[in-house]
Scaffold this active site. Structure first.
Site, PDB file in Angstrom:
ATOM      1  CG  HIS A  57      -2.029  -1.045   1.082  1.00 58.33           C
ATOM      2  ND1 HIS A  57      -3.066  -1.150   1.983  1.00 58.33           N
ATOM      3  CD2 HIS A  57      -2.250  -2.021   0.158  1.00 58.33           C
ATOM      4  CE1 HIS A  57      -3.863  -2.139   1.631  1.00 58.33           C
ATOM      5  NE2 HIS A  57      -3.393  -2.686   0.527  1.00 58.33           N
ATOM      6  CD  GLU A  59      -1.203   3.909   4.098  1.00 56.99           C
ATOM      7  OE1 GLU A  59      -2.300   4.116   4.632  1.00 56.99           O
ATOM      8  OE2 GLU A  59      -1.067   3.185   3.069  1.00 56.99           O
ATOM      9  CB  CYS A  86      -5.939  -0.999   5.642  1.00 50.01           C
ATOM     10  SG  CYS A  86      -4.237  -1.567   5.425  1.00 50.01           S
ATOM     11  CB  THR A 207     -24.420  -0.975 -29.261  1.00 51.45           C
ATOM     12  OG1 THR A 207     -25.120   0.266 -29.163  1.00 51.45           O
ATOM     13  CG2 THR A 207     -22.947  -0.701 -29.464  1.00 51.45           C
ATOM     14  N   GLY A 301     -26.064   1.409 -26.808  1.00 50.53           N
ATOM     15  CA  GLY A 301     -26.474   2.536 -27.638  1.00 50.53           C
ATOM     16  C   GLY A 301     -27.400   3.511 -26.936  1.00 50.53           C
TER      17      GLY A 301
END
Length: 357
Positions: A57, A59, A86, A207, A301
Site C-alpha cells: 500500500h 504507506e 487500513c 449496439t 447505444g
C-alpha cells in the site's frame, strides 16, 4: 494554500498513478514530511502510492522510500495519506500497524475508509497508540479521486460512466441505427485508455448486433491491469438472448457477462462467458456489485444510455461532440448533470458531466 494542503495535494497526485491498476482497492497516495518541529524548512522524507492490487500500500511504499539515515526523524514527521490507513489483514498487513511500529508523529487524511473492514478502526488504532490524527483535509478532492470506491460501498453498486459521441446537430447514429464514425481517432484512442481504467464495459443489444464491438483495449496497449485479463469485463444486456453467437462478444477472449430476462433459458455458460438472469438494470448492477465490479463504462447505444439516465443509475457522462452533422438518424440522449470539464480532443470537444458539482 496552507502547507498541509500543499503536501496533501501531492499525495492526491501520487495516488492517481494507480488508476486502472489497483481495483478493487482504492487509489491512495502518501507523503511523509519531517515537520513536527515546525521548522520553516519542512522536508519530504518519502513518497509512495498503491501501485497495483495485491502489492504494498501507499504507506508501505512511502516508508520504504525513507532513507535509513532519516528513519530517526519519523517520530517528528507527518504522514499525509489520502485515505484512512487500513487496520485489517488482507493481501497485505495493516498499514496502521506499520505507522505505529515506525512511531510516526502525526497522520493527516482526506477521508475515512467506507469499507466496513476499516471504517474508523484504522484511526482508532493510531490514536490508541498516541499518534495525532487529523481528518477531513481536502475531503472533497479525496472523495472525487476514489468516487468509484465510495459509490461501491455507500450505494452498493458500481460507479456508472455513460459515454457517447454525438454530431453537432445531436445524433448518435445514422438512419435505422446504421453505425456512423462520429468522433476522431484521438477520441477513439482515449476511449481505449478509459476502458483500461474501469472494471467493466457495457453495451446494449442493438449496439452489440450492429457494431459487433470487441470491447477491449487494443488501441491502448500499455494498460496495466495486474491480476485481471488485460481488458475489462464485457457486459451486455441481451434481454431475450437474440444476439448471434458469432459476435466478438462471445469469442471467449475476455470475461463476459450476458444479462437476460429470467424467463428466457440461456444456452449455458462457457469459459469466459456467463449468462446471468436479471429482470432490470438495478438487478444487473446488484450482481456486478456482488462480483466486486466497482465501475462500469457504458458505451451505448442510445436506448441503453437513456435507460440508465431515466433510472437515475449514473454518476458521470463523457460526451464527445463532433463538428459534423447528419441531419437525421438516432437522436443522442439528453444530457443531465453538472458540466465539470470541457476540452478539445483533436477536432472533437469532450464534455464531462457529473451528478455532483
Amino acid at each position: 494554500m496552507t502547507i498541509n494542503s500543499l503536501f496533501m495535494r501531492r499525495a492526491l497526485e501520487l495516488a492517481q498513478h494507480g488508476r486502472g491498476s489497483v481495483s478493487p482497492n482504492p487509489m491512495v497516495g502518501c507523503v511523509i514530511v519531517h515537520d513536527l518541529g515546525h521548522s520553516p524548512t519542512e522536508r519530504i522524507l518519502g513518497e509512495g502510492w498503491h501501485r497495483q492490487y495485491g502489492g504494498p500500500h501507499a504507506e508501505v511504499n512511502a516508508i520504504r522510500a525513507v532513507s535509513p539515515a532519516d528513519e530517526a526523524l519519523l517520530p517528528e514527521s507527518t504522514a499525509y495519506v489520502t485515505l484512512e490507513p487500513c487496520s485489517h489483514y488482507g493481501k497485505t498487513p495493516p498499514c496502521a500497524d506499520l505507522l505505529i511500529a515506525k512511531k510516526i508523529g502525526r497522520v493527516i487524511c482526506c477521508n475515512d475508509d467506507p469499507n466496513p473492514l476499516v471504517s474508523g478502526q484504522g484511526f482508532a488504532k493510531l490514536r490508541a497508540a498516541g499518534i495525532e490524527v487529523v481528518t477531513g483535509l481536502l475531503a472533497e478532492e479525496g472523495r472525487a479521486l476514489n468516487a468509484r470506491f465510495f459509490t461501491f460501498f455507500e450505494q452498493k453498486r458500481p460507479y456508472i460512466l455513460l459515454k457517447w459521441a454525438e454530431t453537432a446537430d445531436g445524433f448518435i447514429g445514422g438512419v435505422g441505427a446504421t453505425p456512423v464514425a462520429i468522433s476522431g481517432p484521438l477520441a477513439g484512442r482515449l476511449v481505449h485508455r478509459w476502458r483500461g481504467e474501469e472494471d467493466a464495459i457495457l453495451v446494449g443489444t442493438t449496439t452489440a448486433r450492429n457494431d459487433n464491438p470487441r470491447l477491449n483495449v487494443r488501441h491502448w496497449p500499455d494498460t496495466a491491469r495486474p491480476g485481471m485479463a488485460g481488458s475489462p469485463i464485457r457486459v451486455v444486456f441481451d434481454r431475450a438472448l437474440t444476439l448471434p453467437r458469432d459476435l466478438h462478444l462471445f469469442d471467449g477472449s475476455q470475461p463476459t457477462r450476458v444479462y437476460h430476462n429470467p424467463s428466457v433459458t440461456s444456452p449455458g455458460d462457457r469459459p469466459n462467458l456467463s449468462y446471468v438472469p436479471a429482470h432490470s438494470l438495478a438487478a444487473m448492477l446488484t450482481d456486478l456489485h456482488q462480483q466486486r465490479i466497482q465501475s462500469v463504462l457504458v458505451e451505448g447505444g442510445a436506448q441503453t444510455l437513456t435507460a440508465f439516465l431515466e433510472a437515475g443509475l449514473w454518476d458521470e457522462i463523457r460526451l464527445f461532440r463532433s463538428t459534423a452533422s447528419l441531419q437525421a438518424g438516432v437522436a443522442a440522449p439528453q444530457v443531465r448533470g453538472h458540466l465539470v470539464d470541457q476540452q478539445a480532443i483533436g477536432d472533437d470537444t469532450l464534455l464531462v458531466y457529473r451528478t455532483f458539482a
